[in-house]
Design an enzyme around this catalytic site. Structure first.
Site, PDB file in Angstrom:
ATOM      1  N   ARG A  45       0.825  -1.199   0.000  1.00 40.42           N
ATOM      2  CA  ARG A  45       0.000   0.000   0.000  1.00 40.42           C
ATOM      3  C   ARG A  45       0.867   1.259   0.000  1.00 40.42           C
ATOM      4  O   ARG A  45       0.586   2.223  -0.689  1.00 40.42           O
ATOM      5  CB  ARG A  45      -0.926  -0.001   1.225  1.00 40.42           C
ATOM      6  N   ARG A  49       6.970   2.472   3.731  1.00 39.09           N
ATOM      7  CA  ARG A  49       6.967   1.844   5.053  1.00 39.09           C
ATOM      8  C   ARG A  49       8.109   0.840   5.199  1.00 39.09           C
ATOM      9  O   ARG A  49       8.524   0.224   4.218  1.00 39.09           O
ATOM     10  CB  ARG A  49       5.629   1.118   5.294  1.00 39.09           C
ATOM     11  N   LYS A 205     -14.184 -20.033   8.152  1.00 33.60           N
ATOM     12  CA  LYS A 205     -13.365 -21.244   8.034  1.00 33.60           C
ATOM     13  C   LYS A 205     -14.236 -22.502   7.997  1.00 33.60           C
ATOM     14  O   LYS A 205     -13.988 -23.421   7.221  1.00 33.60           O
ATOM     15  CB  LYS A 205     -12.382 -21.313   9.204  1.00 33.60           C
TER      16      LYS A 205
END
Lengths: 436, 436
Positions: A45, A49, A205
């Protein structure tokens, strides 16, 4: 020796773990597969970072389109999470002929039917071992290891946060709120714990496991979901006294006319192995008609365990790419034209034992009325325990474990008891799991 | 839809189970694989014996050559047991281009290296899931599910007879001979129980698991084997008191210069899940460097469970036959040219904690000498328990659990104690398994 090129969507915890495995363990993997694996490009994104791993030599981009459209990428590994963007990107990646590996349980549970159909049309593989129970190879066990069986039922502790909370609540002085706070401090629970605590993560799940076990379409919206936030430390103590532990189970079983898919707190007899699975660990029991009961245990989350499953999926794609498309393990373990249309039934259709806890004002009178009402509905009492109130010996907390009964019948009996004003509407009701 | 034809060698318990699955569950299997499976021919020793299943439509022969040379048979399934004849027959079957599925642990452990080499030359698959831990898909878990890991160690309860005996010996009044007799009456133990009780069966299985985990040649003759016949009910009680159960474990781990493969009684801390695997059930823990500890649990023997693994192997062969030969999962999970030559080391090279039990005549004096001798060899005592003799308060049974020490060093210390006449030569010594 061929080099297979990976395009990665997302470089968070699991993405970092995946790159780490391919950097540290590639020689061991090459001893197994005889091919090379290379991470070519990663979409993140924010390019500025700091990263959990060394990305030297890997193309970094903040445009995921560059990954899915990269001409040299063989396998797109989706570890970004979320459903909307991930679905769009993987749809395009599949159309581009890329094989897919994903750890995204919400995506598979909610949009897997579409994705698998599209993958079939494009002759590519969509693998998702990491989406359920982290590092435990449970999808492989069900789709392949137990493929000779008609699966009768499965039951799993498939959310580590919830299991940690229930385990810790058995300690003296612990209650739900207190333990949740500790779990948040330790990083086991999110700031907003809803997904874990209310069973939504486990329901994603369970939906996937049930499709692989029975050969049914993914039906997340039919999966009954009940969280653990209403379980009290007192319930855990009473259950212990009566020979049970309380676990947050995902359960899938065959019913008279179809299937039941559900996530809810469950009493599990202490002598069943899964009752002893504590802390953040996961475990899934699978009962096949020929094999009998089996269980698979391990860490259900974390960078290393989840990435272990992601890389195993990559290896499976590499091994399967030369196979006839028709010979590959199908997305849901069963061929699309063989999926059964038998319905997922409402929770009212299940048959179960029940743990009931209530506060009664007049213990002798209440017990008589409760017994009579349960008898009216032909519900037998298997165990009964009562503790007089400290203040007034006429008041008591009453705990009952019933024999097996259809849930709709139990509900009618409980409604009757509430109408008769015998029990308060705060009546606690927890299902007893039969894992024998 | 293609029909794959099976030739079966042997129609005993597991053979009957295999035919039963292919008769009762074929529709469910076809939903998964989209192909048909047909048992064409079965070789038995005596054509006149009654059969556990209906063999209508199947060619029965008492000449196994008719199976391995049958032109239409795609997969030879060997369930006859024994090594000499089975090896000859499978060698010929492989040369005839047949794929092989076998449940024969002795054959794979002792002659697997040759068989896999021959299979490679002939481009056929040899599958053996049923050879280890019955219905548990443990070979698949190690060869495929955990393929992203460097396996650090594994430890398994891989003989149901032994586990049943040790479990029952914990009951009051039970001893080894008594429980063995019950096990024989229940059909859990053979009339000659040597193979199970002395650990030979477990050693065959452990040899196979270790090769799949580490990528080493099968080395059954290097696997240290110690049985459970010298474990007393008293040992089980003392272990319980100190926080342990005694299990007959197969353990494979990395050592400084190679590997250790061993089957022996082991103390396992009660809070480790595998300590709670009781009765005839099997379980295998596998620790990978990325995934951490995982465990696989289920029935280790019996017609249904073992046949479940046999048929899963058949399904895997069917799915893999269109694959590039080089892309198939290799026999031992690692490519033959990648097997490491690092040695399997002697048991003296392991490092372990030890449970020691001995009878001493002069408890105060003996304790001083034992402590001093252990200290001389830098062996620390972690727990110590002593019970005075009923007859003479100067006599006592002494139980010590040591910290970790190299086995060769412990042996020197124990030899010294025997020479000093401090302990008798009946000194009991059981290794403590570190499964953390």
């Amino acid at each position: 020796m061929k080099t297979f090129k990976i395009g990665l969507l997302g470089l968070g915890t699991v993405g970092g773990g995946t790159v780490n495995i391919l950097q540290t363990t590639l020689d061991e993997i090459q001893r197994r597969i005889g091919h090379n694996i290379e991470v070519s490009i990663i979409a993140v994104r924010d390019l500025n970072r700091p990263r959990p791993v060394d990305t030297t030599g890997i193309t970094m981009t903040d445009n995921p389109e560059n990954v899915i459209n990269h001409p040299e990428v063989d396998i797109v590994v989706e570890l970004m999470g979320g459903t909307a963007l991930a679905k769009d990107l993987l749809t395009q990646a599949i159309k581009n002929g890329k094989h897919i590996v994903t750890a995204n349980k919400a995506l598979i549970a909610e949009f897997g039917n579409e994705l698998f159909a599209l993958a079939n049309q494009n002759n590519v593989i969509v693998n998702y071992e990491a989406a359920v129970a982290g590092g435990i190879p449970i999808i492989k066990a069900i789709r392949e290891g137990l493929a000779a069986n008609k699966i009768e039922w499965l039951a799993g502790i498939i959310n580590g946060t919830g299991n940690y909370i229930l385990t810790e609540m058995a300690q003296p002085g612990a209650d739900f709120e207190k333990v949740l706070k500790t779990a948040q401090e330790l990083g086991y629970a999110e700031a907003d714990p809803t997904f874990d605590v209310e069973g939504i993560d486990a329901a994603h799940k369970l939906t996937i496991l049930a499709s692989d076990a029975f050969g049914i379409e993914l039906q997340f919206n039919k999966t009954y979901t009940e969280g653990i936030s209403k379980i009290s430390a007192q319930d855990i103590q009473f259950a212990d006294l009566l020979g049970y532990k309380i676990k947050h189970l995902g359960i899938a079983n065959r019913t008279k006319n179809g299937f039941s898919l559900r996530v809810h707190p469950s009493l599990v007899a202490k002598d069943v192995l899964i009752a002893n699975v504590d802390g953040v660990m996961n475990a899934v029991m699978v009962k096949g008609d020929h094999v009998g009961p089996t269980m698979y245990y391990g860490p259900g989350a974390g960078a290393g365990p989840t990435a272990s499953a992601v890389v195993a999926d990559i290896i499976d794609v590499i091994r399967a790419q030369s196979q006839n498309v028709d010979d590959r393990v199908p997305g849901l373990g069963f061929r699309t034209d063989s999926l059964t249309q038998a319905p997922v039934e409402s929770i009212e259709e299940i048959t179960s034992g029940y743990y009931l806890r209530c506060f009664v004002n007049d213990q002798a009178g209440a017990l008589a009325k409760i017994s009579a009402t349960l008898a009216d509905y032909q519900i037998s009492v298997e165990q009964l325990h009562q503790e007089p109130s400290e203040n007034n010996p006429d008041d008591a907390t009453l705990v009952i474990i019933t024999d097996k009964v259809k849930e709709s019948v139990l509900n009618q009996a409980l409604q009757k008891l509430i109408e008769l004003d015998v029990v308060d509407s705060q009546l606690q009701r927890i299902r007893v799991a039969d894992l024998g």
